[in-house]
Design a protein around this motif. Structure first.
Motif, short mmCIF file in Angstrom:
data_model
loop_
_atom_site.label_atom_id
_atom_site.label_comp_id
_atom_site.label_asym_id
_atom_site.label_seq_id
_atom_site.Cartn_x
_atom_site.Cartn_y
_atom_site.Cartn_z
N ALA A 111 0.84 -1.20 0.00
CA ALA A 111 0.00 0.00 0.00
C ALA A 111 0.88 1.25 0.00
O ALA A 111 2.00 1.24 0.50
CB ALA A 111 -0.92 0.00 1.22
N LEU A 112 0.34 2.32 -0.56
CA LEU A 112 1.01 3.61 -0.58
C LEU A 112 0.04 4.66 -0.08
O LEU A 112 -1.09 4.76 -0.56
CB LEU A 112 1.46 3.97 -2.01
CG LEU A 112 2.06 5.36 -2.18
CD1 LEU A 112 3.46 5.41 -1.59
CD2 LEU A 112 2.10 5.76 -3.64
N ARG A 113 0.50 5.44 0.90
CA ARG A 113 -0.22 6.61 1.37
C ARG A 113 0.60 7.81 0.94
O ARG A 113 1.83 7.76 1.00
CB ARG A 113 -0.35 6.59 2.91
CG ARG A 113 -1.18 7.75 3.43
CD ARG A 113 -1.03 7.92 4.93
NE ARG A 113 0.28 8.36 5.35
CZ ARG A 113 0.80 9.56 5.16
NH1 ARG A 113 0.13 10.49 4.49
NH2 ARG A 113 2.00 9.86 5.60
N PHE A 114 -0.05 8.88 0.48
CA PHE A 114 0.72 10.04 0.03
C PHE A 114 0.01 11.33 0.41
O PHE A 114 -1.18 11.33 0.73
CB PHE A 114 0.96 9.97 -1.48
CG PHE A 114 -0.25 10.31 -2.32
CD1 PHE A 114 -0.38 11.56 -2.88
CD2 PHE A 114 -1.26 9.38 -2.52
CE1 PHE A 114 -1.50 11.88 -3.65
CE2 PHE A 114 -2.37 9.68 -3.27
CZ PHE A 114 -2.50 10.94 -3.84
N ASP A 115 0.77 12.42 0.39
CA ASP A 115 0.21 13.76 0.63
C ASP A 115 0.08 14.48 -0.70
O ASP A 115 1.02 14.51 -1.50
CB ASP A 115 1.13 14.58 1.54
CG ASP A 115 1.13 14.10 2.98
OD1 ASP A 115 0.22 13.34 3.36
OD2 ASP A 115 2.04 14.50 3.74
N PHE A 116 -1.09 15.07 -0.93
CA PHE A 116 -1.30 15.87 -2.13
C PHE A 116 -0.36 17.08 -2.14
O PHE A 116 0.11 17.52 -1.09
CB PHE A 116 -2.74 16.42 -2.17
CG PHE A 116 -3.79 15.39 -2.43
CD1 PHE A 116 -3.88 14.74 -3.64
CD2 PHE A 116 -4.72 15.08 -1.45
CE1 PHE A 116 -4.87 13.80 -3.89
CE2 PHE A 116 -5.71 14.15 -1.68
CZ PHE A 116 -5.79 13.51 -2.89
N CYS A 117 -0.15 17.66 -3.31
CA CYS A 117 0.58 18.91 -3.44
C CYS A 117 -0.08 19.96 -2.54
O CYS A 117 -1.30 20.13 -2.57
CB CYS A 117 0.53 19.36 -4.91
SG CYS A 117 1.25 20.97 -5.22
N GLY A 118 0.73 20.62 -1.71
CA GLY A 118 0.21 21.65 -0.82
C GLY A 118 -0.32 21.11 0.50
O GLY A 118 -0.81 21.88 1.33
N TYR A 119 -0.23 19.82 0.72
CA TYR A 119 -0.70 19.19 1.96
C TYR A 119 0.48 18.57 2.69
O TYR A 119 1.46 18.15 2.06
CB TYR A 119 -1.68 18.05 1.65
CG TYR A 119 -3.09 18.47 1.43
CD1 TYR A 119 -4.04 18.32 2.43
CD2 TYR A 119 -3.50 18.99 0.22
CE1 TYR A 119 -5.36 18.66 2.22
CE2 TYR A 119 -4.82 19.35 0.00
CZ TYR A 119 -5.74 19.18 1.01
OH TYR A 119 -7.04 19.53 0.79
N GLY A 120 0.35 18.44 3.98
CA GLY A 120 1.33 17.70 4.79
C GLY A 120 2.75 18.10 4.47
O GLY A 120 3.11 19.27 4.49
N ASP A 121 3.56 17.09 4.12
CA ASP A 121 4.98 17.31 3.86
C ASP A 121 5.31 17.42 2.38
O ASP A 121 6.49 17.47 2.01
CB ASP A 121 5.80 16.19 4.50
CG ASP A 121 5.71 16.24 6.01
OD1 ASP A 121 5.87 17.34 6.58
OD2 ASP A 121 5.46 15.19 6.63
#
Length: 108
Positions: A66-76
């Motif tokens: 599985a992959l979790r990611f942050d959108f552009c402009g979110y989180g890190d």
């Protein structure tokens, strides 16, 4: 749960997005599928993050990477929150799917 977890940045449309990849501890060949977990919008991002990480660990423990990611402009991830339009979020998700497939070797 014994799973491998790797945090990294991947390049997508000129921005570095944070990804966290969860791999089964004992992979059984190339997986058929990989799961990409997508954060909620605005404040939901903060609320969803720990739940998505828990879900990703559970999937990996059951043999599904599985992959979790942050959108552009979110989180890190790079970028400003004002860039986080629905269109940008769709393309970020497409980029995350490609990155997840590349890392896992899965076709779907």
């Amino acid at each position: 749960m014994d799973v491998g977890q790797t945090s990294f940045f991947f390049e997508h449309e000129g921005r570095k997005l944070l990804g966290v990849y969860f791999a089964p501890a004992t992979p059984m060949g190339t997986p058929d599928k990989v799961c990409v977990l997508v954060n909620g919008f605005a404040g939901e991002h903060v609320i969803c993050r720990p739940h998505l990480a828990h879900c990703a660990r559970e999937l990996a423990a059951r043999g599904i990477p599985a992959l979790r990611f942050d959108f552009c402009g979110y989180g890190d991830s790079e970028g400003d929150f004002t860039e986080a339009s629905p269109e940008r979020m769709i393309t970020d998700t497409e980029g995350a799917v490609e990155e997840a497939k590349r890392r896992s070797g899965a076709q779907e």
